[in-house]
Design a protein around this motif. Structure first.
Motif, PDB file in Angstrom:
ATOM      1  N   SER A 136       0.770  -1.361   0.052  1.00 12.66           N
ATOM      2  CA  SER A 136       0.068   0.090   0.035  1.00 12.66           C
ATOM      3  C   SER A 136       0.886   1.179   0.166  1.00 12.66           C
ATOM      4  CB  SER A 136      -0.880  -0.093   1.155  1.00 12.66           C
ATOM      5  OG  SER A 136      -0.222   0.050   2.432  1.00 12.66           O
ATOM      6  N   MET A 137       2.091   1.050   0.196  1.00 14.26           N
ATOM      7  CA  MET A 137       3.201   2.175   0.354  1.00 14.26           C
ATOM      8  C   MET A 137       3.637   2.520  -1.258  1.00 14.26           C
ATOM      9  SD  MET A 137       5.103   1.286   3.629  1.00 14.26           S
ATOM     10  CE  MET A 137       4.261   0.942   5.441  1.00 14.26           C
ATOM     11  N   VAL A 138       3.271   1.829  -2.083  1.00 15.40           N
ATOM     12  CA  VAL A 138       4.160   2.072  -3.343  1.00 15.40           C
ATOM     13  C   VAL A 138       2.708   1.856  -4.448  1.00 15.40           C
ATOM     14  CG1 VAL A 138       6.279   1.222  -2.607  1.00 15.40           C
ATOM     15  CG2 VAL A 138       4.479  -0.408  -3.518  1.00 15.40           C
ATOM     16  N   GLU A 139       3.431   2.415  -5.855  1.00 14.95           N
ATOM     17  CA  GLU A 139       2.295   2.409  -6.715  1.00 14.95           C
ATOM     18  C   GLU A 139       2.044   1.030  -7.178  1.00 14.95           C
ATOM     19  OE1 GLU A 139       1.854   4.419 -11.218  1.00 14.95           O
ATOM     20  OE2 GLU A 139       3.409   4.916  -9.922  1.00 14.95           O
ATOM     21  N   ARG A 140       2.839   0.258  -7.403  1.00 11.78           N
ATOM     22  CA  ARG A 140       2.812  -0.887  -7.963  1.00 11.78           C
ATOM     23  C   ARG A 140       3.055  -2.211  -7.039  1.00 11.78           C
ATOM     24  NH1 ARG A 140       6.136  -1.195 -13.254  1.00 11.78           N
ATOM     25  NH2 ARG A 140       7.646  -0.316 -11.581  1.00 11.78           N
ATOM     26  N   GLY A 141       2.056  -3.236  -6.820  1.00 14.22           N
ATOM     27  CA  GLY A 141       2.363  -4.329  -5.995  1.00 14.22           C
ATOM     28  C   GLY A 141       3.168  -5.378  -6.597  1.00 14.22           C
ATOM     29  N   LYS A 142       3.673  -6.322  -6.138  1.00 17.33           N
ATOM     30  CA  LYS A 142       4.419  -7.445  -6.734  1.00 17.33           C
ATOM     31  C   LYS A 142       3.568  -8.198  -7.751  1.00 17.33           C
ATOM     32  CE  LYS A 142       6.081  -8.756  -2.054  1.00 17.33           C
ATOM     33  NZ  LYS A 142       6.194  -9.585  -0.964  1.00 17.33           N
ATOM     34  N   PRO A 143       4.144  -8.532  -8.998  1.00 17.39           N
ATOM     35  CA  PRO A 143       5.409  -8.874  -9.154  1.00 17.39           C
ATOM     36  C   PRO A 143       6.398  -7.461  -9.705  1.00 17.39           C
ATOM     37  CG  PRO A 143       4.132  -9.495 -11.147  1.00 17.39           C
ATOM     38  CD  PRO A 143       3.239  -8.714 -10.070  1.00 17.39           C
ATOM     39  N   ALA A 144       5.833  -6.307  -9.546  1.00 18.34           N
ATOM     40  CA  ALA A 144       6.508  -5.257  -9.748  1.00 18.34           C
ATOM     41  C   ALA A 144       7.561  -5.278  -8.606  1.00 18.34           C
ATOM     42  CB  ALA A 144       5.782  -3.816  -9.643  1.00 18.34           C
TER      43      ALA A 144
END
Length: 234
Positions: A136-144
């Motif tokens: 939730s702290m970044v724009e894209r989740g895994k696998p990014a």
């Protein structure tokens, strides 16, 4: 790894806490209540290690189902109840953590509230707090790679000096894309899901292991470097 410093980045679900069967079971039950039919094997293959936003995208695109606030509240309520009743740490993980001297943090696709609840229920929270990072702290989740890069930056580490301990194909891919060393843990109770080990192996992690106590000597061996030169704490 060419640097002298080392940071250990742990996924939470399936690595620190044996939560994946509980999570997948609750998700399948919640979808069934909404008329979306999906098996647990399908859920493992499609959703393991993914952020909630990615799960929502998959459900929308492939199952023509949109997640709304009521669904999320229903899912959270049942999941947290199941965690409080049944959640356990991965066997041997507390001793493994206590045997590792390097800085560490958690970088998980789950929401911060869920991460802290999981770690608190299993007696692991104090071993990581406050170094807990969520998708939730970044724009894209895994696998990014965004989450792992964010965690490394916040901890003052270079990607090349990070070891990521992951269980999910999405997380392994994210760590590889971040330029980090990947230790794939395949000892969780979900490891028997059809195709799981094959999907992990196809991503060619640097190390694959299935017993958490082995992590101590695996990290120590890696920390010595190819020339046997010790790597130091950040």
């Amino acid at each position: 790894m060419e640097g002298e410093r080392l940071l250990l980045i742990f996924d939470c679900d399936g690595v620190l806490v044996d939560s994946e069967p509980l999570s997948v079971g609750v998700l399948v039950e919640a979808l069934t209540r909404r008329g979306v039919v999906i098996s647990e094997d399908q859920a493992y293959a499609r959703f393991l290690g993914r952020s909630l936003s990615t799960v929502a995208q998959i459900l929308h695109e492939d199952f023509d189902h949109s997640i709304d606030g009521a669904f999320l509240e229903d899912l959270r309520h049942h999941l947290y109840d199941r965690f409080r009743l049944s959640l356990q740490p991965v066997p041997g993980v507390a001793a493994a953590l206590d045997g590792l001297d390097w800085p560490r943090c958690v970088a998980s696709s789950s929401q911060p509230e869920r991460i802290r609840l999981s770690l608190s229920l299993t007696g692991l929270l104090e071993r990581f707090e406050p170094h807990i990072f969520s998708a939730s702290m970044v724009e894209r989740g895994k696998p990014a790679p965004d989450l792992f890069l964010h965690a490394a930056n916040a901890m003052g580490a270079e990607p090349a000096d990070c070891i990521v301990v992951e269980d999910s194909p999405a997380g392994i891919e994210a760590a590889r894309r971040a330029g980090m060393t990947v230790f794939a843990f395949i000892g969780g109770s979900h490891a028997g899901a059809p195709g799981y080990r094959e999907r992990v192996a196809a991503l060619a992690p640097d190390v694959t292991f299935d017993a958490m106590p082995d992590l101590i000597h695996l990290v120590r061996k890696h920390a010595e470097g190819p020339a046997g030169r010790p790597r130091h704490a950040i």
